[in-house]
Design a protein around this motif. Sequence first.
Motif, PDB file in Angstrom:
ATOM      1  N   GLU A 373       0.820  -1.225   0.002  1.00 47.92           N
ATOM      2  CA  GLU A 373       0.086   0.047  -0.172  1.00 47.92           C
ATOM      3  C   GLU A 373       0.792   1.205   0.116  1.00 47.92           C
ATOM      4  O   GLU A 373       0.636   2.413  -0.801  1.00 47.92           O
ATOM      5  N   ILE A 374       1.934   1.183   0.529  1.00 49.07           N
ATOM      6  CA  ILE A 374       2.599   2.464   0.699  1.00 49.07           C
ATOM      7  C   ILE A 374       3.521   2.487  -0.465  1.00 49.07           C
ATOM      8  O   ILE A 374       3.480   3.752  -1.127  1.00 49.07           O
ATOM      9  N   ARG A 375       3.928   1.583  -1.023  1.00 41.50           N
ATOM     10  CA  ARG A 375       4.643   1.778  -2.425  1.00 41.50           C
ATOM     11  C   ARG A 375       3.736   2.207  -3.401  1.00 41.50           C
ATOM     12  O   ARG A 375       3.942   3.181  -4.239  1.00 41.50           O
ATOM     13  N   ARG A 376       2.423   1.611  -3.504  1.00 43.57           N
ATOM     14  CA  ARG A 376       1.515   2.006  -4.372  1.00 43.57           C
ATOM     15  C   ARG A 376       0.982   3.565  -4.594  1.00 43.57           C
ATOM     16  O   ARG A 376       1.070   4.452  -5.152  1.00 43.57           O
ATOM     17  N   ASP A 377       1.045   3.976  -2.954  1.00 43.02           N
ATOM     18  CA  ASP A 377       0.369   5.421  -2.681  1.00 43.02           C
ATOM     19  C   ASP A 377       1.607   6.175  -3.235  1.00 43.02           C
ATOM     20  O   ASP A 377       1.248   7.436  -3.528  1.00 43.02           O
ATOM     21  N   CYS A 378       2.828   5.808  -2.850  1.00 44.21           N
ATOM     22  CA  CYS A 378       4.074   6.825  -3.038  1.00 44.21           C
ATOM     23  C   CYS A 378       4.032   6.930  -4.615  1.00 44.21           C
ATOM     24  O   CYS A 378       4.268   7.897  -5.244  1.00 44.21           O
ATOM     25  N   GLU A 379       3.988   5.628  -5.276  1.00 44.92           N
ATOM     26  CA  GLU A 379       4.288   5.946  -6.597  1.00 44.92           C
ATOM     27  C   GLU A 379       3.389   6.636  -7.324  1.00 44.92           C
ATOM     28  O   GLU A 379       3.356   7.253  -8.556  1.00 44.92           O
ATOM     29  N   ASP A 380       2.145   6.528  -6.959  1.00 43.95           N
ATOM     30  CA  ASP A 380       0.801   7.278  -7.516  1.00 43.95           C
ATOM     31  C   ASP A 380       0.712   8.568  -7.254  1.00 43.95           C
ATOM     32  O   ASP A 380      -0.099   9.420  -7.733  1.00 43.95           O
TER      33      ASP A 380
END
Length: 419
Positions: A373-380
């Motif tokens: 979730e952190i990776r996805r929200d960061c990259e988005d």
Amino acid sequence: MITPWEVEGVVDYERLMREFGIRPFSEILDKIPNPHPLMRRGVIFGHRDYERIVDAMKKGEEWAVMSGFMPSGLPHLGHKMTMDEIVWHQNMGGKAFMCIADMEARFVRGLSVEKTRELGELYIRSIIALGLKSDNCLIYYQSANRYVKDLAIELSSETNFSELRAVYGFNPETSLIKMFIPMIQAGDILHPQLKDFGGFKPVVVPVGADQDPHLRLTRDLANRICIFSFERIEGGVRVRSRKGENYLEKLKDLNFDLKAYEGHVDIFGDPEEIEKAVRNLEMELGGYAFIPPSSTYHKFTTGLRGGKMSSSKPESYISLFDKPEEGAKKVMRALTGGRATVEEQRRLGGEPDRCVVFELYTYHFADDKMLEEIRRDCEDGNLLCGQCKKQLAEIVKEFLKEFQEKAKSVDLSEFEILK
């Protein structure tokens, strides 16, 4: 530059693997029951002969995990990573050997006996607070372990200055004690296989990539100091003696088909059973019968301001004994993989793979779901660096509070500690 005492510059892990024969951990991951998160996430990136450990796990045979810590500063999150690996291996059935490298701290770093004892206890309390169990475990200070010191002296007869120079880059100005420390390290790694500790067995040493010179040298020494050497051949094993032809005659007493030649004996049958029988024979003859140690290699923990997290650079690490509020402040000062402005961050997204904060989540503070979730929200671009840091700061603050309470309440009398 990477040595057991110093790391400088950007580390190219693929180059390390190519140059020193470290194998990718990914190739054996699916063979490991319930692998540690650091294995699944690629933080443990390489290995030597870890198949021996996996086989012993699955067969319920005796094996051990061994690693050590030099008490030259406060234990920090970089040390926690190795401690977590030791605890996991113990939980998987291995006997745990934990070394406090007080001799190295005294003679290489110049610390006093009193300081190494004071710091050493913090490392011991730390690994116990992280889950080390008192059964199937030995904790020791190098200076108190006669097995390690006696073995180091014997191993020193199997090497010379030219080899140490090639492995470690020593020069004529290097002190004799710094040259002898690798023998102590080799004694640490091999002594779990001594007769008084149950004899030969697979032993894994979880380390950072900077410690690989010790493993390469120790694997060579393990072979050299033994009576018999092994070479797999079609249908069996070729056995040679490093200590004279008379020992080869003893092989005829084993219950295998064999053919004797000048200088070696070919023994036919299951290679693992043959090697086990020959090692047992060697122990009866007074030899060591060491199995070359296995090893796993994890990536370095990045310092909060870049570079390697190091005990000698307080600004680079979060200590396990920092005040919880101070640990939280250090997180807020850490480098991130964010963009130059908030607008760019929202438009382009962050770069978690270049972020110290995301690394801390990966190595220590997030389960798989949270990490994704952190990776996805960061990259988005939906998670800004300030928000991410604030969240981690609270997690670290709570972790340090709970950890320090556990460490303080540890009953050291329940553990076997040589000191």
